[in-house]
Structure formats: C-alpha cells, structure tokens
Write a protein that holds these residues in place. Structure first.
Motif, PDB file in Angstrom:
ATOM      1  N   ALA A 115      -0.820  10.933  -4.154  1.00 27.39           N
ATOM      2  CA  ALA A 115      -1.496  10.563  -2.917  1.00 27.39           C
ATOM      3  C   ALA A 115      -1.166  11.570  -1.820  1.00 27.39           C
ATOM      4  CB  ALA A 115      -1.063   9.160  -2.487  1.00 27.39           C
ATOM      5  N   GLY A 116      -2.002  11.587  -0.793  1.00 36.15           N
ATOM      6  CA  GLY A 116      -1.761  12.428   0.371  1.00 36.15           C
ATOM      7  C   GLY A 116      -1.026  11.618   1.435  1.00 36.15           C
ATOM      8  N   ALA A 117      -0.055  12.250   2.082  1.00 36.60           N
ATOM      9  CA  ALA A 117       0.736  11.538   3.096  1.00 36.60           C
ATOM     10  C   ALA A 117       0.024  11.579   4.445  1.00 36.60           C
ATOM     11  CB  ALA A 117       2.116  12.161   3.203  1.00 36.60           C
ATOM     12  N   VAL A 118      -0.194  10.404   4.997  1.00 39.42           N
ATOM     13  CA  VAL A 118      -0.791  10.270   6.325  1.00 39.42           C
ATOM     14  C   VAL A 118       0.318  10.080   7.359  1.00 39.42           C
ATOM     15  CG1 VAL A 118      -2.293   8.787   7.728  1.00 39.42           C
ATOM     16  CG2 VAL A 118      -2.897   9.273   5.339  1.00 39.42           C
ATOM     17  N   ASN A 119       1.320   9.328   6.972  1.00 37.03           N
ATOM     18  CA  ASN A 119       2.442   9.035   7.873  1.00 37.03           C
ATOM     19  C   ASN A 119       3.231  10.332   8.110  1.00 37.03           C
ATOM     20  OD1 ASN A 119       4.996   8.275   8.890  1.00 37.03           O
ATOM     21  ND2 ASN A 119       4.736   6.210   8.046  1.00 37.03           N
ATOM     22  N   PRO A 120       3.344  10.794   9.373  1.00 34.18           N
ATOM     23  CA  PRO A 120       3.987  12.093   9.625  1.00 34.18           C
ATOM     24  C   PRO A 120       5.476  12.093   9.297  1.00 34.18           C
ATOM     25  CG  PRO A 120       3.405  10.998  11.701  1.00 34.18           C
ATOM     26  CD  PRO A 120       2.837  10.144  10.595  1.00 34.18           C
ATOM     27  N   ALA A 121       6.062  10.911   9.098  1.00 33.72           N
ATOM     28  CA  ALA A 121       7.482  10.874   8.726  1.00 33.72           C
ATOM     29  C   ALA A 121       7.687  11.166   7.238  1.00 33.72           C
ATOM     30  CB  ALA A 121       8.077   9.501   9.079  1.00 33.72           C
ATOM     31  N   TYR A 122       6.611  11.171   6.464  1.00 32.42           N
ATOM     32  CA  TYR A 122       6.725  11.447   5.029  1.00 32.42           C
ATOM     33  C   TYR A 122       6.639  12.956   4.788  1.00 32.42           C
ATOM     34  CZ  TYR A 122       5.365   6.476   4.238  1.00 32.42           C
ATOM     35  OH  TYR A 122       5.274   5.111   4.224  1.00 32.42           O
ATOM     36  N   GLN A 123       7.188  13.370   3.625  1.00 27.62           N
ATOM     37  CA  GLN A 123       7.115  14.788   3.229  1.00 27.62           C
ATOM     38  C   GLN A 123       6.585  14.890   1.808  1.00 27.62           C
ATOM     39  OE1 GLN A 123      11.117  16.276   3.443  1.00 27.62           O
ATOM     40  NE2 GLN A 123      11.259  15.848   5.644  1.00 27.62           N
ATOM     41  N   PRO A 124       5.916  16.014   1.483  1.00 26.45           N
ATOM     42  CA  PRO A 124       5.493  16.209   0.088  1.00 26.45           C
ATOM     43  C   PRO A 124       6.708  16.087  -0.840  1.00 26.45           C
ATOM     44  CG  PRO A 124       4.477  17.852   1.491  1.00 26.45           C
ATOM     45  CD  PRO A 124       5.475  17.120   2.354  1.00 26.45           C
ATOM     46  N   GLY A 125       6.528  15.343  -1.916  1.00 28.81           N
ATOM     47  CA  GLY A 125       7.632  15.114  -2.862  1.00 28.81           C
ATOM     48  C   GLY A 125       8.277  13.748  -2.671  1.00 28.81           C
ATOM     49  N   ASP A 126       8.022  13.091  -1.527  1.00 27.72           N
ATOM     50  CA  ASP A 126       8.531  11.727  -1.316  1.00 27.72           C
ATOM     51  C   ASP A 126       7.722  10.742  -2.158  1.00 27.72           C
ATOM     52  OD1 ASP A 126      10.122  12.894   0.621  1.00 27.72           O
ATOM     53  OD2 ASP A 126       9.238  11.831   2.325  1.00 27.72           O
ATOM     54  N   VAL A 127       8.256   9.541  -2.285  1.00 29.53           N
ATOM     55  CA  VAL A 127       7.581   8.476  -3.034  1.00 29.53           C
ATOM     56  C   VAL A 127       7.338   7.305  -2.074  1.00 29.53           C
ATOM     57  CG1 VAL A 127       7.905   6.767  -4.891  1.00 29.53           C
ATOM     58  CG2 VAL A 127       8.568   9.154  -5.251  1.00 29.53           C
ATOM     59  N   MET A 128       6.205   6.637  -2.230  1.00 28.43           N
ATOM     60  CA  MET A 128       5.926   5.438  -1.428  1.00 28.43           C
ATOM     61  C   MET A 128       5.708   4.244  -2.359  1.00 28.43           C
ATOM     62  SD  MET A 128       2.853   4.773   1.299  1.00 28.43           S
ATOM     63  CE  MET A 128       1.662   4.128   0.118  1.00 28.43           C
ATOM     64  N   VAL A 129       6.517   3.215  -2.164  1.00 30.76           N
ATOM     65  CA  VAL A 129       6.270   1.938  -2.831  1.00 30.76           C
ATOM     66  C   VAL A 129       5.102   1.298  -2.074  1.00 30.76           C
ATOM     67  CG1 VAL A 129       7.237  -0.344  -3.327  1.00 30.76           C
ATOM     68  CG2 VAL A 129       8.708   1.689  -3.446  1.00 30.76           C
ATOM     69  N   ILE A 130       4.040   0.936  -2.800  1.00 33.61           N
ATOM     70  CA  ILE A 130       2.859   0.394  -2.122  1.00 33.61           C
ATOM     71  C   ILE A 130       3.129  -1.060  -1.720  1.00 33.61           C
ATOM     72  CG2 ILE A 130       0.378  -0.076  -2.307  1.00 33.61           C
ATOM     73  CD1 ILE A 130       0.168   2.169  -4.345  1.00 33.61           C
ATOM     74  N   ALA A 131       3.113  -1.295  -0.406  1.00 35.91           N
ATOM     75  CA  ALA A 131       3.312  -2.652   0.097  1.00 35.91           C
ATOM     76  C   ALA A 131       1.983  -3.409   0.119  1.00 35.91           C
ATOM     77  CB  ALA A 131       3.907  -2.598   1.503  1.00 35.91           C
ATOM     78  N   ASP A 132       0.905  -2.656   0.354  1.00 39.69           N
ATOM     79  CA  ASP A 132      -0.416  -3.281   0.492  1.00 39.69           C
ATOM     80  C   ASP A 132      -1.442  -2.151   0.479  1.00 39.69           C
ATOM     81  OD1 ASP A 132      -2.361  -5.187   0.881  1.00 39.69           O
ATOM     82  OD2 ASP A 132      -1.552  -5.951   2.769  1.00 39.69           O
ATOM     83  N   HIS A 133      -2.719  -2.511   0.374  1.00 40.83           N
ATOM     84  CA  HIS A 133      -3.717  -1.442   0.421  1.00 40.83           C
ATOM     85  C   HIS A 133      -4.875  -1.811   1.344  1.00 40.83           C
ATOM     86  CE1 HIS A 133      -6.218  -3.106  -3.235  1.00 40.83           C
ATOM     87  NE2 HIS A 133      -6.939  -3.250  -2.157  1.00 40.83           N
ATOM     88  N   ILE A 134      -5.627  -0.773   1.710  1.00 40.64           N
ATOM     89  CA  ILE A 134      -6.873  -0.948   2.467  1.00 40.64           C
ATOM     90  C   ILE A 134      -7.973  -0.289   1.637  1.00 40.64           C
ATOM     91  CG2 ILE A 134      -8.116  -0.379   4.596  1.00 40.64           C
ATOM     92  CD1 ILE A 134      -5.371  -0.076   5.991  1.00 40.64           C
ATOM     93  N   LYS A 135      -9.022  -1.059   1.357  1.00 45.87           N
ATOM     94  CA  LYS A 135     -10.169  -0.479   0.624  1.00 45.87           C
ATOM     95  C   LYS A 135     -11.429  -0.812   1.401  1.00 45.87           C
ATOM     96  CE  LYS A 135     -12.317  -2.233  -3.126  1.00 45.87           C
ATOM     97  NZ  LYS A 135     -13.732  -1.958  -2.784  1.00 45.87           N
ATOM     98  N   LEU A 136     -11.941   0.159   2.121  1.00 41.28           N
ATOM     99  CA  LEU A 136     -13.157  -0.073   2.901  1.00 41.28           C
ATOM    100  C   LEU A 136     -14.385   0.479   2.179  1.00 41.28           C
ATOM    101  CD1 LEU A 136     -11.716   0.993   6.371  1.00 41.28           C
ATOM    102  CD2 LEU A 136     -11.922  -1.315   5.443  1.00 41.28           C
ATOM    103  N   ASN A 137     -14.141   1.296   1.166  1.00 42.50           N
ATOM    104  CA  ASN A 137     -15.237   1.943   0.430  1.00 42.50           C
ATOM    105  C   ASN A 137     -15.489   1.249  -0.896  1.00 42.50           C
ATOM    106  OD1 ASN A 137     -16.011   4.653   1.673  1.00 42.50           O
ATOM    107  ND2 ASN A 137     -13.799   4.687   1.784  1.00 42.50           N
ATOM    108  N   GLY A 138     -16.755   1.141  -1.253  1.00 45.30           N
ATOM    109  CA  GLY A 138     -17.084   0.711  -2.608  1.00 45.30           C
ATOM    110  C   GLY A 138     -17.000  -0.787  -2.787  1.00 45.30           C
ATOM    111  N   ASN A 139     -17.510  -1.205  -3.955  1.00 45.41           N
ATOM    112  CA  ASN A 139     -17.526  -2.633  -4.259  1.00 45.41           C
ATOM    113  C   ASN A 139     -16.172  -3.116  -4.738  1.00 45.41           C
ATOM    114  OD1 ASN A 139     -20.229  -3.240  -3.784  1.00 45.41           O
ATOM    115  ND2 ASN A 139     -20.819  -2.200  -5.672  1.00 45.41           N
ATOM    116  N   SER A 140     -16.089  -4.432  -4.917  1.00 43.37           N
ATOM    117  CA  SER A 140     -14.929  -4.974  -5.619  1.00 43.37           C
ATOM    118  C   SER A 140     -15.184  -4.813  -7.115  1.00 43.37           C
ATOM    119  CB  SER A 140     -14.756  -6.454  -5.308  1.00 43.37           C
ATOM    120  OG  SER A 140     -13.807  -7.006  -6.206  1.00 43.37           O
TER     121      SER A 140
END
Ligand code: HPA
Length: 280
Positions: A115-140
């Motif tokens: 994934a691409g990091a949006v949060n400026p506190a993150y750095q390439p090579g870090d890992v994010m545990v997904i707490a939740d998601h946002i899906k505005l595109n596409g169907n269910s």
C-alpha cells in the motif's frame, strides 16, 4: 452475476480431495510479498487453473496457486496470487476465493497487501495493521441475491478487522524489532493507475492512512461469512504527491523486497500466535 452454494462447493470438494489436510488459517499474499511462500514447510501446491470454478491471476508478480503446508507447526493455506477488480473481475466475482476457503473449513484469514502511505508519520518499509477501511469506489462484492448459507443479507462490519487479532498483531510486533508497526485506516482505490495527488489529499482529509487496490472485497466477504480477519499493509511508498517525485511500480517492488524477510518473520509469528491463542 451471483453464484449458488453449489458453485463454491464444487471448488471446495476438489480441494478436499487434493489438499493434504484441512487448514486452520488462510494467508493471502499481496503483490511482491511472495517470498513468505518459501517459509511454508512440506508444501503441497494446487494451481488455480486446476480448481473448478476458481479465478485466474493475471498479474505477473502473482504466482497463481494455493500452497498448503505448515508454518510454525500450524496448518495453513496460502493464496500465492490474488485477484483485483483492475484485472477486469467484477466485484461479485471477487467473493470466490474467500468463500471457497470458508467451505474448505479455514477458521481465520490473514490478508496482506502492498500500500501507499498517506499518513506523513509513516515511512516506506513500515507496516500498518488495518483497523478499518474506507471503500467509496465500486460495488459491494455481496451485491446480488444473498446466499444465506454464508451470511445474512444485511450484516455488521463495525468489527470486520477482528479486534482480538489486531491486538495480537500489535503485541507480536515486538518479535520483529526491525519493523515499525502502526495501526490505521486503509482506503481503497480501484487502480490500476496509482492515485492522483488530489485524490491522496482527499484520502487524508477522509481519514485514510494508507491506500491500495486490493483487500476490501476479501475483507467484506470474510465478514459476511463470519471469518475472523486480520489485515496487514506493507507501506511500499509514500502515496502520490506526498513527496515531490513520481510513483513507480519499481519503487513498490524494491521496498517489498527489502522488507520481505522481516515481514515474513512477522507473519510466521502471527500464524503461531493466532493458532496458540485461538485454536489451541
Ligand atoms: N497506491 C495504490 N496501491 C499501491 C500503492 C499506492 O501508492 N503502493 C502499493 N500499492
């Protein structure tokens, strides 16, 4: 397009005959995260093309096979190669892998992605545990006639990324001190183009910490059929416009390769911990 229970059962029946055992945890490997597959002991591979009613991977960096084996003594099945809407699959088709694994009897799902990091506190090579998601595109992926054997028409997704598994993932981060592990929100974009800088600015305002082109359909399918779920993003790059440079698939690959070894150890440690804590 929607599928009957028998459709998924046909694939599961084939796998029951060809798999060495009933796996406990399913691991879905994101693009460029393939090296984990080498850590699987006594592997038995089943190419997707042999499985009736299954999908075929079209992305070069995705192998296209199920690998059954053990990791830290736990029985796993690993999807080496996943399916994305940008390949041309409909959202409804993307329920297939998780539903087949559910019919096969898996008890938890671990989804990984680049994934691409949006949060400026993150750095390439870090890992994010997904707490939740946002899906505005596409169907269910659950659009269309509901298959009650998997779950109800309307279903709760407020704890889709299972809180106990998220807690475990944050605790076990201590096993791999080379990795910086965060927890945040994954925002889905359908790709295959990377996002525009304006989309990334919008993503940040909306509360996204990382952006990617996968995972959400599988997560929703798992939530619908009541499978406990953990999602991990490897942040391979800062998202578009965060830095004053263009994005490249090369950068994504390079970072994924750089963190492959520690990330693989992290996933192994999580499979062990999930097994011991939930399926002892
Ligand atoms: N955007 C979307 N998907 C991605 C990215 C990105 O920046 N990096 C890796 N997968």
């Amino acid at each position: 397009m929607s599928y009957s229970l028998e459709f998924f059962e046909k694939s599961a029946e084939f796998l029951r005959k060809n798999a060495p055992f009933q796996p406990e945890t399913a691991v879905i490997l994101g693009s460029c995260l393939g090296p984990f597959a080498r850590e699987i002991q006594d592997p038995v591979t089943v190419p997707y093309r042999d499985i009736p009613n299954f999908l075929l991977s079209t992305v070069e960096s995705h192998a296209g096979e199920l690998i059954f084996g053990t990791v830290a003594g736990r029985k796993v099945v690993c999807m080496s190669g996943r399916f994305h809407s940008y390949e041309g699959y409909s959202f409804e088709q993307l329920v297939i892998p998780i539903r087949v694994l559910k019919r096969l009897g898996v008890r938890a799902v671990l989804l990984t992605n680049a994934a691409g990091a949006v949060n400026p506190a993150y750095q390439p090579g870090d890992v994010m545990v997904i707490a939740d998601h946002i899906k505005l595109n596409g169907n269910s992926p659950l659009r269309g006639p509901n298959e009650e054997a998997f779950g109800p028409r309307f279903f709760d997704v407020s704890r889709m990324y299972t809180p106990a598994l998220r807690r475990l993932a944050l605790e076990r981060a201590a096993d791999v001190p080379e990795l910086r592990v965060h927890e945040g929100t994954y925002l889905f974009f359908p790709g295959p183009q990377f996002e525009t800088p304006a989309e990334i600015r919008a993503a940040r305002i909306l509360g996204g910490d990382a952006v990617g082109m996968s995972t959400v359909t599988e997560a929703l399918t798992a939530a619908h059929c009541g499978l406990p779920l953990l999602g991990l993003s490897v942040l391979t790059n800062m998202a578009a416009g965060v830095l004053d440079q263009p994005l490249s698939a090369g950068e994504v690959d390079e970072t994924a390769q750089r963190v492959a070894a520690p990330f693989s150890r992290y996933v192994q440690s999580l499979i062990k911990a999930i097994g011991e804590e939930f399926f002892a």
